[in-house]
Motif scaffolding. Structure first.
Motif, PDB file in Angstrom:
ATOM      1  N   ARG A 100     -10.106   1.778  -7.591  1.00 15.60           N
ATOM      2  CA  ARG A 100      -9.977   3.361  -7.420  1.00 15.60           C
ATOM      3  C   ARG A 100     -11.346   3.789  -8.242  1.00 15.60           C
ATOM      4  O   ARG A 100     -12.054   4.656  -7.504  1.00 15.60           O
ATOM      5  CB  ARG A 100      -9.025   3.948  -8.199  1.00 15.60           C
ATOM      6  CG  ARG A 100      -8.822   5.421  -7.467  1.00 15.60           C
ATOM      7  CD  ARG A 100      -9.046   6.271  -8.625  1.00 15.60           C
ATOM      8  NE  ARG A 100      -8.264   6.528  -9.672  1.00 15.60           N
ATOM      9  CZ  ARG A 100      -8.388   6.883 -10.982  1.00 15.60           C
ATOM     10  NH1 ARG A 100      -9.714   7.335 -11.287  1.00 15.60           N
ATOM     11  NH2 ARG A 100      -7.585   7.028 -11.949  1.00 15.60           N
ATOM     12  N   SER A 121      -6.263  -2.438  -4.600  1.00 22.79           N
ATOM     13  CA  SER A 121      -6.833  -1.223  -4.992  1.00 22.79           C
ATOM     14  C   SER A 121      -6.004   0.046  -4.989  1.00 22.79           C
ATOM     15  O   SER A 121      -5.159   0.008  -4.050  1.00 22.79           O
ATOM     16  CB  SER A 121      -8.269  -1.103  -4.044  1.00 22.79           C
ATOM     17  OG  SER A 121      -8.930   0.262  -4.860  1.00 22.79           O
ATOM     18  N   ALA A 122      -5.991   0.978  -6.165  1.00 24.25           N
ATOM     19  CA  ALA A 122      -5.643   2.020  -5.843  1.00 24.25           C
ATOM     20  C   ALA A 122      -6.459   2.952  -4.995  1.00 24.25           C
ATOM     21  O   ALA A 122      -7.606   2.484  -4.683  1.00 24.25           O
ATOM     22  CB  ALA A 122      -5.556   2.586  -7.498  1.00 24.25           C
ATOM     23  N   LEU A 123      -6.080   4.201  -4.700  1.00 24.95           N
ATOM     24  CA  LEU A 123      -7.163   4.973  -4.111  1.00 24.95           C
ATOM     25  C   LEU A 123      -6.960   6.579  -4.320  1.00 24.95           C
ATOM     26  O   LEU A 123      -5.756   7.204  -4.515  1.00 24.95           O
ATOM     27  CB  LEU A 123      -6.841   4.898  -2.598  1.00 24.95           C
ATOM     28  CG  LEU A 123      -7.570   5.823  -1.649  1.00 24.95           C
ATOM     29  CD1 LEU A 123      -9.015   5.634  -1.978  1.00 24.95           C
ATOM     30  CD2 LEU A 123      -6.747   5.828  -0.235  1.00 24.95           C
ATOM     31  N   PHE A 126      -4.563   9.118  -2.675  1.00 24.79           N
ATOM     32  CA  PHE A 126      -3.320   8.552  -1.963  1.00 24.79           C
ATOM     33  C   PHE A 126      -2.074   9.041  -2.425  1.00 24.79           C
ATOM     34  O   PHE A 126      -1.821   8.952  -3.744  1.00 24.79           O
ATOM     35  CB  PHE A 126      -3.359   7.139  -1.965  1.00 24.79           C
ATOM     36  CG  PHE A 126      -2.518   6.406  -1.012  1.00 24.79           C
ATOM     37  CD1 PHE A 126      -2.332   6.112  -0.016  1.00 24.79           C
ATOM     38  CD2 PHE A 126      -1.358   5.920  -1.955  1.00 24.79           C
ATOM     39  CE1 PHE A 126      -1.526   5.387   0.939  1.00 24.79           C
ATOM     40  CE2 PHE A 126      -0.428   5.038  -1.435  1.00 24.79           C
ATOM     41  CZ  PHE A 126      -0.546   4.748  -0.096  1.00 24.79           C
ATOM     42  N   ALA A 201      -9.830   9.553  -0.717  1.00 21.05           N
ATOM     43  CA  ALA A 201      -9.006   9.300   0.407  1.00 21.05           C
ATOM     44  C   ALA A 201      -9.540  10.195   1.841  1.00 21.05           C
ATOM     45  O   ALA A 201      -9.042   9.623   2.852  1.00 21.05           O
ATOM     46  CB  ALA A 201      -7.517   9.314   0.277  1.00 21.05           C
ATOM     47  N   ASP A 222       2.906   0.276  -1.113  1.00 23.38           N
ATOM     48  CA  ASP A 222       1.913   1.373  -1.447  1.00 23.38           C
ATOM     49  C   ASP A 222       0.632   0.678  -1.445  1.00 23.38           C
ATOM     50  O   ASP A 222      -0.160   1.117  -0.817  1.00 23.38           O
ATOM     51  CB  ASP A 222       2.307   2.052  -2.662  1.00 23.38           C
ATOM     52  CG  ASP A 222       3.405   3.121  -2.597  1.00 23.38           C
ATOM     53  OD1 ASP A 222       3.229   3.890  -1.586  1.00 23.38           O
ATOM     54  OD2 ASP A 222       4.120   3.033  -3.698  1.00 23.38           O
ATOM     55  N   PHE A 223       0.587  -0.368  -1.976  1.00 22.80           N
ATOM     56  CA  PHE A 223      -0.779  -1.251  -2.006  1.00 22.80           C
ATOM     57  C   PHE A 223      -1.177  -1.941  -0.834  1.00 22.80           C
ATOM     58  O   PHE A 223      -2.332  -1.920  -0.537  1.00 22.80           O
ATOM     59  CB  PHE A 223      -0.954  -1.910  -3.244  1.00 22.80           C
ATOM     60  CG  PHE A 223      -1.163  -1.285  -4.663  1.00 22.80           C
ATOM     61  CD1 PHE A 223      -2.233  -0.874  -5.163  1.00 22.80           C
ATOM     62  CD2 PHE A 223       0.446  -1.125  -5.234  1.00 22.80           C
ATOM     63  CE1 PHE A 223      -2.123   0.012  -6.489  1.00 22.80           C
ATOM     64  CE2 PHE A 223       0.143  -0.420  -6.522  1.00 22.80           C
ATOM     65  CZ  PHE A 223      -0.998   0.182  -6.972  1.00 22.80           C
ATOM     66  N   GLN A 225      -0.413  -0.541   1.983  1.00 21.01           N
ATOM     67  CA  GLN A 225      -0.788   0.576   2.823  1.00 21.01           C
ATOM     68  C   GLN A 225      -2.271   1.242   2.431  1.00 21.01           C
ATOM     69  O   GLN A 225      -3.104   1.085   3.384  1.00 21.01           O
ATOM     70  CB  GLN A 225       0.123   1.760   2.728  1.00 21.01           C
ATOM     71  CG  GLN A 225      -0.202   2.918   3.639  1.00 21.01           C
ATOM     72  CD  GLN A 225       0.866   3.992   3.533  1.00 21.01           C
ATOM     73  OE1 GLN A 225       1.912   3.768   2.707  1.00 21.01           O
ATOM     74  NE2 GLN A 225       0.354   5.175   4.071  1.00 21.01           N
ATOM     75  N   ILE A 226      -2.485   1.007   1.092  1.00 21.86           N
ATOM     76  CA  ILE A 226      -3.911   1.322   0.721  1.00 21.86           C
ATOM     77  C   ILE A 226      -5.049   0.510   1.351  1.00 21.86           C
ATOM     78  O   ILE A 226      -5.865   0.746   1.939  1.00 21.86           O
ATOM     79  CB  ILE A 226      -4.104   1.299  -0.865  1.00 21.86           C
ATOM     80  CG1 ILE A 226      -3.124   2.661  -1.371  1.00 21.86           C
ATOM     81  CG2 ILE A 226      -5.358   1.473  -1.207  1.00 21.86           C
ATOM     82  CD1 ILE A 226      -3.302   2.752  -2.916  1.00 21.86           C
ATOM     83  N   LEU A 230      -7.964   1.401   3.749  1.00 20.58           N
ATOM     84  CA  LEU A 230      -9.401   1.012   3.294  1.00 20.58           C
ATOM     85  C   LEU A 230     -10.051   0.388   4.446  1.00 20.58           C
ATOM     86  O   LEU A 230     -11.362   0.582   4.896  1.00 20.58           O
ATOM     87  CB  LEU A 230      -9.546   0.320   2.069  1.00 20.58           C
ATOM     88  CG  LEU A 230      -8.969   0.804   0.751  1.00 20.58           C
ATOM     89  CD1 LEU A 230      -9.114  -0.116  -0.390  1.00 20.58           C
ATOM     90  CD2 LEU A 230      -9.833   2.133   0.494  1.00 20.58           C
TER      91      LEU A 230
END
Length: 268
Positions: A100, A121-123, A126, A201, A222-223, A225-226, A230
């Motif tokens: 992130r 990765s986080a975002l 999001f 995002a 969740d990750f 989907q991130i 991306l």
């Protein structure tokens, strides 16, 4: 460019611990939440055979502990560290929280980034599933009540880490030690990081750097989907999913991970 060293420098009022090794094109490694730069042990020496590698403990983690709780920016800390180290352009690799930060940095300082590697990765911006916020808030309540040991234990037992804790014994022990050594500063002092605005995002299509997205096939939805977002929205992007691997892709499958990284950085 060669500068094998380790030590501290004061960045925006906080002592930041860093290590460097190798020579050549720079690459900076950004670790995940509740961990430290030690999570990159399997990459640090390997990448140093080909690149000038910098890893550091983010503010509030590892040995980079603030003396007082003040508002800060991980992006501005990274920029100041690069300036201190005289690094004008660099590849950046980040896992989870580190990913992130890497994304935010690439949006704010695009001229300083060569290539991006975003791992599980986080975002910024999001919206996670509600269960994520419930679990994190419970940990934060423990930390703010002064029960740092229980906060750290709860984080270590988060569903994120089931694959690594059920995997290779040596890797599990290394991970547990890194997480166990965390001072828990971030659980006691939440909400101090100034967010990037507008959030990443909303403008991933503005990222100019060639990007590699890596996600473990066993990581949380969740990750996953991130990673999909991306891969869909960053203009120049490749995506790689690691089979039988969870959130800590670089530690769980280091040999394949390192091969993928080297191939990506060497590609045209």
């Amino acid at each position: 460019m060669k500068s094998d060293q380790s030590g501290f420098t004061v960045i925006n009022g906080t002592p930041i611990y860093f290590e460097q090794a190798g020579e050549g094109t720079p690459i900076v490694l950004l670790h995940g939440l509740g961990l430290s730069s030690r999570m990159w042990d399997a990459q640090f020496s390997h990448l140093a055979k080909h690149y000038h590698v910098t890893r550091y403990d983010l503010r509030g983690f590892g040995q980079s502990l603030p003396t007082s709780p003040t508002t800060f920016s991980h992006v501005e800390d990274l920029k100041a560290l690069l300036d201190y180290l005289n690094i004008a352009h660099t590849h950046i690799m980040g896992l989870s929280l580190g990913g992130r930060i890497a994304i935010d940095f690439a949006l704010k300082y695009p001229a300083h980034v060569n290539r991006l590697i975003l791992v599980d990765s986080a975002l910024g911006g999001f919206r996670f599933e509600e269960a994520w916020y419930e679990q994190i808030n419970a940990i934060l309540q423990l930390g703010q009540a002064g029960n740092i040991a229980m906060a750290k234990c709860s984080w270590l037992n988060h569903p994120l880490f089931v694959p690594i804790l059920q995997g290779n014994v040596t890797t599990r022990q290394q991970f547990e030690q890194i997480a166990g050594d965390d001072a828990g500063w971030h659980w006691v002092n939440p909400g101090l990081e100034a967010p990037l605005k507008p959030s990443a995002a909303t403008r991933l299509n503005s990222i100019k750097a060639k990007t590699l997205v890596i996600v473990g096939a066993l990581d949380l939805p969740d990750f996953q989907q991130i990673a999909a977002v991306l891969a869909q929205q960053i203009p120049d992007v490749q995506k790689f999913e690691l089979a039988n691997t969870g959130h800590m892709a670089n530690m769980e499958n280091p040999e394949l991970f390192n091969e993928i990284i080297i191939n990506f950085l060497a590609s045209p």
